[in-house]
Design a protein around this motif. Structure first.
Motif, short mmCIF file in Angstrom:
data_model
loop_
_atom_site.label_atom_id
_atom_site.label_comp_id
_atom_site.label_asym_id
_atom_site.label_seq_id
_atom_site.Cartn_x
_atom_site.Cartn_y
_atom_site.Cartn_z
N PRO A 1 -6.01 -40.32 -23.03
CA PRO A 1 -6.13 -40.58 -21.65
C PRO A 1 -8.27 -40.02 -22.19
O PRO A 1 -9.09 -40.48 -20.92
N ASP A 2 -8.59 -39.61 -22.59
CA ASP A 2 -9.84 -39.27 -22.88
C ASP A 2 -10.78 -40.18 -23.27
O ASP A 2 -11.50 -39.96 -24.17
N SER A 3 -10.06 -40.82 -24.24
CA SER A 3 -10.86 -42.38 -24.57
C SER A 3 -11.84 -43.52 -23.97
O SER A 3 -10.91 -43.10 -22.56
N ASP A 4 -12.33 -43.88 -24.63
CA ASP A 4 -13.18 -45.09 -23.36
C ASP A 4 -12.87 -45.70 -24.40
O ASP A 4 -13.79 -47.02 -23.64
N ARG A 5 -12.05 -46.10 -24.82
CA ARG A 5 -11.47 -47.64 -25.59
C ARG A 5 -10.22 -47.89 -24.21
O ARG A 5 -9.09 -47.15 -24.25
N TYR A 6 -9.48 -49.45 -23.56
CA TYR A 6 -9.05 -49.56 -22.99
C TYR A 6 -8.20 -50.47 -24.27
O TYR A 6 -9.04 -49.72 -25.99
N ALA A 7 -6.59 -50.47 -24.36
CA ALA A 7 -5.86 -51.02 -25.53
C ALA A 7 -4.59 -51.47 -24.42
O ALA A 7 -4.18 -52.14 -23.60
N THR A 8 -4.60 -52.26 -26.00
CA THR A 8 -2.81 -53.30 -25.24
C THR A 8 -2.05 -53.14 -27.34
O THR A 8 -2.54 -53.33 -27.28
N LEU A 9 -1.03 -53.31 -26.54
CA LEU A 9 0.29 -53.27 -27.72
C LEU A 9 0.99 -54.65 -27.25
O LEU A 9 1.97 -55.04 -26.02
N LEU A 10 0.99 -55.53 -28.64
CA LEU A 10 1.77 -56.69 -28.48
C LEU A 10 3.13 -56.49 -29.23
O LEU A 10 2.60 -56.00 -30.20
#
Length: 289
Positions: A63-72
């Motif tokens: 929630p406090d990160s400036d990075r988006y993410a994707t899990l595959l």
């Protein structure tokens, strides 16, 4: 193909990722907005090889990160069409590339990162070593004794199927954008690699622009498989197109796509992964009334 002592190497390249004009791979995506293609890779022949995209979650590292993410999550399958056919070694590669308008994509974590063993076996051996000896006249005036001294050495050797995974740079330039897993058979038993491997990858992103994943596969087979046409065709696959923007569904939307998870950095990737050597059917006999 490159022939070795007991195996044949079949190299299916890691194809160019992207989608820009001028790329020389054949098009297998239905269109430019064919996102999250379920059938990631398929080869048919003496051994059928497949890779399916099982699950995708778009969100953020925390929630406090400036990075988006994707899990595959990807499931690979290796199915010999004859009992005597086998893959002795296989290498899987994925390479992530941003779109022309997107920021950088980085591999954060993968499952099976390191060296793992499956179904270990042990084998005992007894080796007898000996030498001829003779006792002559210098010790006995009129008697010569010939014989053989023998020493038996007991040893125990161990072996196992192994899975080795790791994250790698592309052209020695950070960050990590390529991942690789290598599967090795138990050399003592020579029974091939597992029938199924499920792996999970977590990538982080600078933005919500689409990005790509190219796939590569290399394997070594037994000589009988290599002597035949291993694959009926070796297509050059389009990369999988990932679209993090939930407003862009594209054609044939994948039903296992989720959006909005902002704690992907805390997901245990090993729990999403699996190795299966063979599937046993326990209730194969059925009766009809």
């Amino acid at each position: 193909m490159e022939t070795e002592a007991n195996a044949e190497t079949v190299n299916l390249e890691l194809f160019e990722a992207g989608g820009e004009e001028g790329s020389d791979f054949h098009v297998f995506n239905i269109s430019d907005d064919h996102y999250h293609r379920t059938e990631a890779l398929q080869r048919t022949g003496a051994i059928d090889i497949s890779c399916n995209l099982k699950k995708v979650v778009h969100g953020a590292i925390s929630p406090d990160s400036d990075r988006y993410a994707t899990l595959l999550v990807l499931q690979w399958g290796f199915k010999p069409q004859h009992n005597t056919r086998r893959i002795a070694e296989a290498t899987i590669e994925l390479e992530f590339t941003p779109s022309a308008d997107g920021g950088d994509v980085e591999v954060e974590r993968i499952s099976f990162d390191g060296s793992y063993s499956l179904m270990p076996t042990t084998q005992s051996e007894s080796v007898t070593r000996g030498a001829e000896v003779s006792l002559g006249a210098s010790y006995f005036a009129d008697l010569s004794i010939g014989g053989k001294w023998e020493k038996t050495v007991d040893s125990v050797s161990s072996d196992a199927i192994s899975v080795n995974g790791g994250m790698h740079l592309v052209n020695n330039i950070p960050p990590y954008r390529r991942v690789k897993w290598t599967l090795l058979e138990n050399e003592t038993q020579k029974s091939g690699i597992p029938a199924s491997l499920t792996v999970a990858v977590l990538v982080s992103r600078e933005d919500q622009e689409k990005f790509y994943c190219g796939l590569g596969f290399t394997c070594k087979t037994d000589k009988k498989t290599a002597a035949q046409s291993f694959f009926k065709k070796i297509p050059k696959d389009d990369p999988i197109i990932f679209q993090p923007d939930p407003r862009e569904k594209g054609k044939r939307p994948h039903r296992n796509i989720l959006y909005g998870d902002d704690e992907l950095g805390s997901v245990d990737l090993e729990k999403l992964s699996d190795v299966t050597f063979t599937t046993i059917v326990t209730r194969a006999t059925k009766s009809r009334e």
